[in-house]
Design a protein around this motif. Structure first.
Motif, mmCIF file in Angstrom:
data_model
loop_
_atom_site.group_PDB
_atom_site.id
_atom_site.type_symbol
_atom_site.label_atom_id
_atom_site.label_comp_id
_atom_site.label_asym_id
_atom_site.label_seq_id
_atom_site.Cartn_x
_atom_site.Cartn_y
_atom_site.Cartn_z
ATOM 1 N N HIS A 1 0.821 -1.216 0.000
ATOM 2 C CA HIS A 1 0.000 0.000 0.000
ATOM 3 C C HIS A 1 0.857 1.270 0.000
ATOM 4 O O HIS A 1 0.331 2.372 -0.208
ATOM 5 C CB HIS A 1 -0.935 0.011 1.216
ATOM 6 N N LEU A 2 2.158 1.126 0.202
ATOM 7 C CA LEU A 2 3.045 2.285 0.202
ATOM 8 C C LEU A 2 3.534 2.643 -1.196
ATOM 9 O O LEU A 2 4.150 3.702 -1.387
ATOM 10 C CB LEU A 2 4.262 2.019 1.101
ATOM 11 N N GLU A 3 3.316 1.786 -2.168
ATOM 12 C CA GLU A 3 3.798 2.051 -3.519
ATOM 13 C C GLU A 3 3.190 3.344 -4.054
ATOM 14 O O GLU A 3 1.994 3.595 -3.906
ATOM 15 C CB GLU A 3 3.447 0.885 -4.449
ATOM 16 N N GLY A 4 4.045 4.149 -4.654
ATOM 17 C CA GLY A 4 3.590 5.420 -5.205
ATOM 18 C C GLY A 4 3.467 6.530 -4.186
ATOM 19 O O GLY A 4 3.058 7.643 -4.534
ATOM 20 N N ARG B 1 14.468 -2.361 -0.186
ATOM 21 C CA ARG B 1 14.741 -3.708 -0.681
ATOM 22 C C ARG B 1 13.445 -4.450 -0.985
ATOM 23 O O ARG B 1 13.358 -5.209 -1.952
ATOM 24 C CB ARG B 1 15.563 -4.489 0.343
ATOM 25 N N LEU B 2 12.451 -4.245 -0.143
ATOM 26 C CA LEU B 2 11.179 -4.938 -0.340
ATOM 27 C C LEU B 2 10.395 -4.384 -1.517
ATOM 28 O O LEU B 2 9.755 -5.132 -2.271
ATOM 29 C CB LEU B 2 10.337 -4.859 0.936
ATOM 30 N N ILE B 3 10.414 -3.041 -1.665
ATOM 31 C CA ILE B 3 9.627 -2.390 -2.714
ATOM 32 C C ILE B 3 10.568 -1.493 -3.505
ATOM 33 O O ILE B 3 10.691 -0.289 -3.214
ATOM 34 C CB ILE B 3 8.456 -1.572 -2.123
ATOM 35 N N PRO B 4 11.246 -2.019 -4.484
ATOM 36 C CA PRO B 4 12.161 -1.202 -5.290
ATOM 37 C C PRO B 4 11.433 -0.006 -5.913
ATOM 38 O O PRO B 4 10.321 -0.127 -6.401
ATOM 39 C CB PRO B 4 12.647 -2.180 -6.368
ATOM 40 N N GLY B 5 12.082 1.141 -5.834
ATOM 41 C CA GLY B 5 11.499 2.345 -6.402
ATOM 42 C C GLY B 5 10.671 3.152 -5.430
ATOM 43 O O GLY B 5 10.241 4.272 -5.759
ATOM 44 N N ILE B 6 10.444 2.648 -4.215
ATOM 45 C CA ILE B 6 9.660 3.404 -3.243
ATOM 46 C C ILE B 6 10.420 4.661 -2.833
ATOM 47 O O ILE B 6 11.657 4.660 -2.716
ATOM 48 C CB ILE B 6 9.347 2.538 -2.001
ATOM 49 N N ASP B 7 9.714 5.738 -2.623
ATOM 50 C CA ASP B 7 10.316 7.015 -2.247
ATOM 51 C C ASP B 7 10.290 7.150 -0.722
ATOM 52 O O ASP B 7 9.304 7.609 -0.138
ATOM 53 C CB ASP B 7 9.566 8.173 -2.905
ATOM 54 N N ASP C 1 3.264 11.936 1.865
ATOM 55 C CA ASP C 1 1.985 11.213 1.898
ATOM 56 C C ASP C 1 1.837 10.482 3.226
ATOM 57 O O ASP C 1 0.742 10.418 3.794
ATOM 58 C CB ASP C 1 1.926 10.207 0.739
ATOM 59 N N ILE C 2 2.946 9.919 3.694
ATOM 60 C CA ILE C 2 2.941 9.191 4.968
ATOM 61 C C ILE C 2 4.122 9.693 5.783
ATOM 62 O O ILE C 2 5.270 9.630 5.331
ATOM 63 C CB ILE C 2 3.056 7.673 4.735
ATOM 64 N N PHE C 3 3.845 10.192 6.978
ATOM 65 C CA PHE C 3 4.896 10.725 7.844
ATOM 66 C C PHE C 3 4.946 9.884 9.112
ATOM 67 O O PHE C 3 3.950 9.760 9.834
ATOM 68 C CB PHE C 3 4.624 12.190 8.194
ATOM 69 N N ARG D 1 6.510 -2.341 11.729
ATOM 70 C CA ARG D 1 5.238 -2.882 12.215
ATOM 71 C C ARG D 1 4.123 -1.852 12.058
ATOM 72 O O ARG D 1 3.014 -2.171 11.611
ATOM 73 C CB ARG D 1 5.386 -3.301 13.675
ATOM 74 N N GLU D 2 4.402 -0.599 12.420
ATOM 75 C CA GLU D 2 3.385 0.441 12.299
ATOM 76 C C GLU D 2 3.019 0.684 10.833
ATOM 77 O O GLU D 2 1.852 0.881 10.492
ATOM 78 C CB GLU D 2 3.889 1.742 12.933
ATOM 79 N N LEU D 3 3.998 0.658 9.949
ATOM 80 C CA LEU D 3 3.719 0.854 8.522
ATOM 81 C C LEU D 3 2.927 -0.310 7.950
ATOM 82 O O LEU D 3 2.044 -0.123 7.099
ATOM 83 C CB LEU D 3 5.031 1.024 7.750
ATOM 84 N N ALA D 4 3.223 -1.523 8.397
ATOM 85 C CA ALA D 4 2.496 -2.692 7.902
ATOM 86 C C ALA D 4 1.034 -2.649 8.321
ATOM 87 O O ALA D 4 0.148 -3.077 7.584
ATOM 88 C CB ALA D 4 3.159 -3.969 8.420
ATOM 89 N N GLU D 5 0.795 -2.096 9.521
ATOM 90 C CA GLU D 5 -0.584 -2.024 10.014
ATOM 91 C C GLU D 5 -1.336 -0.836 9.451
ATOM 92 O O GLU D 5 -2.521 -0.655 9.716
ATOM 93 C CB GLU D 5 -0.571 -1.952 11.548
ATOM 94 N N GLY D 6 -0.612 0.023 8.714
ATOM 95 C CA GLY D 6 -1.274 1.155 8.058
ATOM 96 C C GLY D 6 -1.566 2.283 8.979
ATOM 97 O O GLY D 6 -2.412 3.115 8.698
#
Length: 719
Positions: A623-626, A648-654, A675-677, A714-719
């Motif tokens: 869900h973090l892509e883009g 490493r998990l999501i190549p190209g993520i900013d 977008d996400i802080f 963990r916090e990012l995975a839980e959104g």
């Protein structure tokens, strides 16, 4: 009141008139009460419905309150406000209060709602069955209060809000602390975590303001008042602005005066403005302004301009009635006490011949001031007066004051941190086991003194530091986080290693100390020694439920740029202790291990590898892509590692990281545009936190209340 009297006068519910299933459930609960089990009974009066929760012991009563919070909570009850307390003006509750363990009471809300009543009853039925049927386990035995308080100290020292609040909940459920002391402890925790908002939002703040509280609690409340209402006006140097700001202080907080020496700018400013708002005598305001002279001559000048001289007394005209007789010393003593000038009252009282009446007054004054020197002089006066011998058990206030004085004058209370180190060396259990109510007012030691004290500890004393150092770390955490803190961090890690203690507090403090080492650019020798000690800490602390922590420790310990053989050795030690519990590792943990392996020019063993076809480690983060993701922390190691894993998990993520201490254009731009802080609250200054919130413009912030890269992930995975 016996349970068979519960459905008598004062309760409109008559079980025999209820539906059969309702009558049966009440009988089951009554039978459980007789067998010493947790149970519930309903009461209806004036159309309102109340439930009473019965528990056989104080410990289980505290546990029951926690369960009710979870099962009923604010949705259908007044529990957040009442905390299960009985109502003293209700004769029905007065009878129940005489029980050895009084029941907990809560009202079903909203009133008159049939849905709410049905939901609560059903929840209590299910809760009862679960509690009755749960198996007893030796692993569920509560820890001692000393153990929990030690973990709490480490949590405050590491600024880990999650563990600190977990310790508080454990103390509320199991510790032998009364309601007032738990409220005091909770406020100390909020203050230690720098959470001013939590202090003002605390459920028991109003209760505390009405109590005769310890001086330390008054001081921390004064600091909170200063930060929320007065800090900005005080910084301006404008006296009128300061008074305007003070007028916004709520009435309930205007009782936060002590009559003693403030000792700091924050406390002094609060004492002065509250004294002025409360119409204190000119002499009181002048005393505070004189004290300000030693803190800041500019502040003293500002405060003196705010003092309005009292009007001269009117002279008696010729032929008028004679003036009143001269004021007696007793009258003067009472006047000083009424004005809150307790120190002056003690000086005046000590000059009088010893008497039980004066001694009782001086006892009350010194309890307000908590001044060790004056307390000793008052104790001698009390002994000479014969007050203790003449006081009967009916003199409740005097007896309480005498008990307080005896406790206050115990050597442990004024041991100080140097004395505490002496207790570590001497293996003095009484001196080592200090809690926050004892050491909160001890003056912190400076960096050089702490370094000397730590270096003087032999191995056995170091182990005792690991076992009992929570409160010490809470008080001195800033020294370990400083640029000169590497040597201190290494010595405390040594203490953890030789003590072999494995608790949540030790684990989170280990990560914090390693973060400080990475940020301090520790020398090669100091870092190598710290990593060797860390190996022993991992051996003692790694288990199936702490495997993620072990990965955090490894990633933090290897974050510094220095290439050391000790890093490779720590890596293989971590793999050895993780191998038996590797199934507990998350896919993100595996990726973190692989990252460290590549940095050390080695590879992850085959038994740690996961087949790509059977699992997608990036799935929780798709869900973090883009999105533009910003990670903020004052200690870079955790956010650097988390960013590396995400890339490493999501190549190209900013993913961007920032550790700006103060507001800057870069931090403002990142805060406004991300977008996400993500903000690691355990490593963020108050000013920077407010700066970020201001520039987010109401957009959400993900707050991480624990240290380590795994907490961020963990916090990012839980959104």
């Amino acid at each position: 009141m016996q349970d068979d009297e519960f459905f008598g006068p004062g309760n409109d519910i008559k079980p025999a008139r209820l539906q059969p299933e309702h009558e049966t459930s009440i009988e089951n609960w009554r039978d459980a009460i007789r067998r010493g089990q947790i149970a519930f009974l309903p009461r209806s009066t004036k159309g309102n419905l109340y439930w009473y929760g019965f528990a056989p012991t104080k410990r289980e009563q505290k546990e029951l309150l926690t369960l009710l919070d979870a099962w009923v909570g604010p949705t259908f009850s007044d529990l957040p406000r009442s905390r299960g307390r009985l109502y003293p003006q209700d004769p029905f509750d007065t009878a129940l209060a005489a029980n050895d363990v009084p029941p907990l009471r809560f009202e079903v809300l909203p009133r008159g709602s049939g849905t709410a009543r049905d939901e609560v009853r059903q929840a209590l039925l299910v809760l009862s069955k679960l509690v009755w049927k749960r198996p007893r386990s030796e692993f569920d035995a509560p820890r001692t209060t000393v153990e929990v308080l030690d973990d709490l100290g480490h949590a405050i020292g590491a600024q880990d809000r999650r563990i600190a609040l977990a310790c508080l909940r454990e103390l509320e459920a199991f510790a032998d602390l009364d309601h007032s002391n738990l409220a005091f402890l909770r406020l100390r925790v909020h203050a230690g975590l720098g959470d001013i908002a939590a202090i003002f939002a605390d459920q028991d703040l109003e209760h505390v303001l009405q109590l005769r509280r310890p001086l330390g609690i008054t001081r921390l409340l004064q600091f909170a008042v200063y930060e929320r209402y007065l800090e900005e006006a005080d910084a301006s140097g404008d006296g009128e602005s300061l008074i305007e700001a003070a007028e916004r202080i709520p009435t309930g907080l205007r009782t936060l005066t002590t009559g003693g020496t403030a000792g700091s700018r924050r406390a002094l400013v609060v004492e002065f403005v509250l004294a002025r708002l409360n119409g204190a005598a000119t002499a009181t305001l002048e005393r505070l302004a004189d004290e300000a002279q030693t803190i800041s001559p500019t502040l003293a000048d500002t405060l003196r301009l705010l003092i309005t001289p009292e009007a001269e007394p009117t002279r008696t005209p010729p032929g008028a009635p004679a003036a009143k007789p001269d004021v007696t010393p007793r009258d003067e003593l009472h006047r000083l006490i009424e004005e809150g000038e307790f120190a002056a009252a003690i000086v005046a009282g000590l000059a009088e011949p010893p008497s039980t009446t004066t001694a009782a007054l001086l006892l009350g004054c010194v309890r307000e001031l908590e001044d060790p020197r004056l307390a000793g002089e008052v104790a001698a006066f009390v002994e000479a007066s014969g007050l203790e011998a003449e006081s009967s058990e009916h003199d409740i206030v005097v007896r309480a004051d005498l008990d307080w004085l005896a406790h206050f004058l115990t050597p442990q209370r004024h041991l100080g941190w140097l004395g505490w180190f002496d207790a570590l060396q001497a293996n003095d259990a009484v001196g080592m086991d200090v809690d926050f109510s004892v050491c909160a007012d001890w003056a912190p030691l400076d960096q050089a003194t702490v370094a000397n004290c730590l270096s003087s500890l032999d191995e056995e004393a170091l182990a005792r530091l690991g076992d009992h150092g929570g409160a010490f770390m809470a008080t001195h955490s800033s020294l370990f986080a400083g640029q000169d803190g590497a040597q201190l961090c290494e010595r405390v890690l040594a203490g953890f290693a030789v003590s072999e203690k494995n608790t949540a507090g030790i684990r989170l403090q280990t990560v914090a100390l390693l973060e400080y080492l990475a940020a301090a650019d520790a020398g090669k020798e100091s870092l190598a020694a710290s990593l060797l000690w860390t190996e022993d800490i991992l051996r003692a602390g790694t288990s199936a439920v702490t495997a993620g922590w072990t990965v955090d420790v490894l990633q933090t310990a290897t974050a510094s740029p220095q290439a050391l053989d000790a890093k490779t050795r720590l890596f293989y030690t971590a793999l050895d202790v993780l191998r038996p519990v590797r199934s507990s590792l998350s896919l993100a943990d595996i990726e973190g291990l692989r990252l460290v392996a590549e940095e050390l020019a080695t590879s992850l063993p085959d038994d740690f590898e996961i087949e790509a076809s059977t699992a997608d480690p990036a799935a929780p983060y798709r869900h973090l892509e883009g999105s533009v993701v910003v990670l903020y922390s004052l200690t870079e190691s955790a956010i650097t590692r988390a960013a590396q894993v995400l890339r490493r998990l999501i190549p190209g993520i900013d993913v961007r990281t920032t550790s700006d201490h103060d507001g800057s254009q870069q931090l403002a731009a990142l805060s406004a545009n991300a977008d996400i802080f993500v903000m690691v609250a355990a490593s963020a200054k108050h000013a920077a936190t407010n700066f970020i919130k201001d520039h987010r413009g109401g957009r959400p912030i993900i707050q991480v209340n624990s240290r380590g890269s795994s907490a961020i992930l963990r916090e990012l995975a839980e959104g």
